[in-house]
Structure formats: C-alpha cells, structure tokens
Design a protein around this motif. Structure first.
Motif, mmCIF file in Angstrom:
data_model
loop_
_atom_site.group_PDB
_atom_site.id
_atom_site.type_symbol
_atom_site.label_atom_id
_atom_site.label_comp_id
_atom_site.label_asym_id
_atom_site.label_seq_id
_atom_site.Cartn_x
_atom_site.Cartn_y
_atom_site.Cartn_z
ATOM 1 N N GLY A 12 0.837 -1.196 0.000
ATOM 2 C CA GLY A 12 0.000 0.000 0.000
ATOM 3 C C GLY A 12 0.871 1.245 0.000
ATOM 4 O O GLY A 12 0.601 2.213 -0.708
ATOM 5 N N GLY A 52 -1.171 0.162 3.798
ATOM 6 C CA GLY A 52 -0.335 1.035 4.613
ATOM 7 C C GLY A 52 -0.339 2.502 4.204
ATOM 8 O O GLY A 52 0.028 3.366 5.000
ATOM 9 N N ARG A 56 -2.910 1.508 9.074
ATOM 10 C CA ARG A 56 -2.363 0.252 9.606
ATOM 11 C C ARG A 56 -2.866 0.084 11.024
ATOM 12 O O ARG A 56 -2.802 1.016 11.829
ATOM 13 N N GLY A 57 -3.319 -1.128 11.343
ATOM 14 C CA GLY A 57 -3.875 -1.395 12.657
ATOM 15 C C GLY A 57 -2.936 -1.053 13.795
ATOM 16 O O GLY A 57 -3.319 -0.416 14.769
ATOM 17 N N ASP A 71 -7.287 -2.968 12.817
ATOM 18 C CA ASP A 71 -6.990 -3.931 11.755
ATOM 19 C C ASP A 71 -8.138 -3.995 10.749
ATOM 20 O O ASP A 71 -7.915 -4.125 9.546
ATOM 21 N N THR A 132 -6.799 -11.171 4.867
ATOM 22 C CA THR A 132 -7.273 -12.536 5.157
ATOM 23 C C THR A 132 -8.681 -12.497 5.752
ATOM 24 O O THR A 132 -9.281 -13.532 5.997
ATOM 25 N N ASN A 134 -9.082 -11.452 8.721
ATOM 26 C CA ASN A 134 -8.855 -11.561 10.175
ATOM 27 C C ASN A 134 -7.886 -10.501 10.681
ATOM 28 O O ASN A 134 -6.883 -10.222 10.013
ATOM 29 N N THR A 139 -1.132 -8.148 5.041
ATOM 30 C CA THR A 139 -1.430 -8.478 3.646
ATOM 31 C C THR A 139 -0.327 -9.361 3.046
ATOM 32 O O THR A 139 -0.573 -10.019 2.043
HETATM 33 N N1 UDP Z 1 -4.806 -6.324 7.984
HETATM 34 C C1 UDP Z 1 -5.388 -7.263 8.838
HETATM 35 N N2 UDP Z 1 -5.526 -8.556 8.418
HETATM 36 C C2 UDP Z 1 -5.107 -8.983 7.204
HETATM 37 C C3 UDP Z 1 -4.483 -8.036 6.344
HETATM 38 C C4 UDP Z 1 -4.345 -6.726 6.760
HETATM 39 O O1 UDP Z 1 -5.776 -6.928 9.940
HETATM 40 O O2 UDP Z 1 -5.270 -10.174 6.889
HETATM 41 C C5 UDP Z 1 -4.740 -4.894 8.389
HETATM 42 C C6 UDP Z 1 -3.584 -4.588 9.339
HETATM 43 O O3 UDP Z 1 -4.044 -3.635 10.268
HETATM 44 C C7 UDP Z 1 -2.566 -3.944 8.391
HETATM 45 C C8 UDP Z 1 -3.440 -3.201 7.425
HETATM 46 O O4 UDP Z 1 -4.568 -4.075 7.258
HETATM 47 O O5 UDP Z 1 -1.713 -3.064 9.081
HETATM 48 C C9 UDP Z 1 -2.813 -2.886 6.107
HETATM 49 O O6 UDP Z 1 -2.114 -3.986 5.593
HETATM 50 P P1 UDP Z 1 -0.498 -4.036 5.530
HETATM 51 O O7 UDP Z 1 0.079 -3.333 6.707
HETATM 52 O O8 UDP Z 1 -0.110 -5.432 5.302
HETATM 53 O O9 UDP Z 1 -0.232 -3.161 4.250
HETATM 54 P P2 UDP Z 1 1.144 -2.765 3.525
HETATM 55 O O10 UDP Z 1 2.221 -2.718 4.567
HETATM 56 O O11 UDP Z 1 1.442 -3.823 2.506
HETATM 57 O O12 UDP Z 1 0.847 -1.454 2.874
#
Ligand code: UDP
Length: 235
Positions: A12, A52, A56-57, A71, A132, A134, A139
């Motif tokens: 992201g 992101g 982000r959670g 999340d 997912t 959850n 991701t």
């Molecule tokens: N997330 C989650 N469950 C999942 C995938 C993503 O709770 O199965 C939430 C989590 O809070 C995460 C946010 O979605 O911080 C964004 O995803 P990620 O940080 O993986 O994004 P990236 O770093 O690739 O931009």
C-alpha cells in the motif's frame, strides 16, 4: 514466460508515490501498464494489495484505537486500494475483477478459490481485497495464503527495495543484496523479508517468493520472464 500463474503482492505504501498519504495516479498507472503487459502474454495474475498508505492497525493502537478495529480499518483500506487498481487497469483496457475476503457486494464478489481460478482462466486479472479478513494478520500473509490457495508458481513481492539484503540498505551502505537465498538462511540471519506468519506459510507450502523493485517500470515483466532481478527466496 517462466511463470504461468503468479500471485503479485503490492504494498500500500508504494501506492503513495511521492505523496505523504493516499494514492498516486502515476504509480497506479505505472503498475497498471506493467500488469497489462504481463496479462497480455497469457500469464494468470492474482493480486493482493496492502493498505499502509491509508491505515495500519498497529499504528492505530499507538493513537488509542482498539487493535481489532484498527486492523479492520486497515483491511478496508486494502479494498480502497483494490478498487483504485481495478479502475487503473480498466483504463488500460485490462479486465480486472475485485474479489473480497469480507462480504461486501456489490463492491466486489466474495472470494473463493474456485471463483478466483474461474476468473483467472477467463483471462481476468483478479484482485483479492480485504486481507485474510482476520485481525492480527498482514497483507503479506494474505498474499501467501492466496498464493498457496490458487496454486501460484511464485509469489512476487513488489516493493521499493530491489531485493533482500544482508542488512537494511536504507540504513547500512555496506549491505549486500542476495540473488537467491533459502528460507532457512533468511530465518537464521533474521532477515526481514516478510512477517514470520507469511514467511512460514510460504516455506511450509514451498511457495517461492521473489522480492523485487516494482517501481522501476518494466521490472514486473522481467521477473515473470525469469530474468534474475530482485531476490529469489526458495527452499
Ligand atoms: N490487515 C489485517 N488482516 C489482514 C491483512 C491486513 O488486519 O489479513 C490490516 C492490518 O491492520 C494492516 C493493514 O490491514 O496493518 C494494512 O495492511 P499491511 O500493513 O499489510 O499493508 P502494507 O504494509 O502492505 O501497505
């Protein structure tokens, strides 16, 4: 093309381009052009995008948000990004379908392996949004999971960094990039390719991962053709 079916993970954060937040139309267009070229060569593509650039959670927790809700907000952010990429792909004339891990018709159809394969075999690029479904997962884990499920030949992790290094290349100028490395060595050296949940899923299911720089246009096509750019992580 070396690979026939791929799972592409896009971060992201990369979608921000030079901006501090949100979506860069330039980055989206560059990604869409690269994906079009690969899709036109007959490669089946499933894509998982992070969130992101929006939320982000974990960073929400620092600001007083409940982790689970944070999340869930992050997962919704991945859906926003999925729709943005779908739109960019359609502008390039590519048929793209958003499937969501969380039910939210009519924004996207509910994900299943069968539906994803059906769409991919019909020549559509499939974007799986909603992680997912959850909390406490990433991701990267969603990518590993969907990659294993749809029986992808490889998971391609497109980032701003052009591979896996002995140390963080943005902090340590002496860091050296690996052309390839085994899952065991990544673990033994404590290298951060992805979080361990995602990493273990790939290792246990023998899904090779290639980390490469997606922001250099044309790189996606090169990786799929088998050119040795980025780092291959394998058994
Ligand atoms: N997330 C989650 N469950 C999942 C995938 C993503 O709770 O199965 C939430 C989590 O809070 C995460 C946010 O979605 O911080 C964004 O995803 P990620 O940080 O993986 O994004 P990236 O770093 O690739 O931009």
């Amino acid at each position: 093309m070396k690979y026939k079916r791929i799972l592409l993970k896009l971060s992201g954060e990369s979608l921000m381009g030079g901006q501090p937040y949100g979506l860069s139309t330039d980055v989206l267009a560059s990604y869409a052009r690269q994906i079009r070229a690969v899709a036109e060569s007959g490669v089946q593509l499933a894509i998982v995008i992070g969130g992101g650039n929006i939320f982000r959670g974990l960073s929400g927790v620092n600001r007083g948000f409940d982790r689970v809700k944070g999340d869930q907000m992050g997962m919704l952010a991945t859906i926003i990004n999925s729709l943005a990429l779908q739109s960019a792909l359609e502008s390039e004339g590519v048929k793209a379908r958003v499937l969501t891990s969380i039910r939210m018709e009519p924004i996207g159809e509910y994900y299943s392996k069968a539906r994803a394969l059906e769409c991919m075999r019909a020549g559509e690029v499939v974007i799986v949004g909603g992680g997912t479904s959850n909390p406490f997962f990433s991701t990267d884990t969603a990518s590993a999971l969907r990659g294993v499920e749809v029986e992808a030949d490889v998971m391609l992790k497109g980032t701003r960094v052009d591979g896996v290094y002995t140390a963080d290349p943005e902090k340590d100028p002496a860091a050296v990039r690996f052309d390839e490395i085994s899952f065991d060595e990544v673990y033994a050296r404590g290298l951060k390719v992805m979080d361990l949940t995602a990493f273990t899923l790939c290792k246990e299911n023998r899904l090779p991962v290639i980390v490469f720089d997606m922001d250099t246009e044309g790189n996606l096509g090169k990786v799929v053709a088998g050119e040795k750019i980025g780092t291959l992580v394998h058994e």
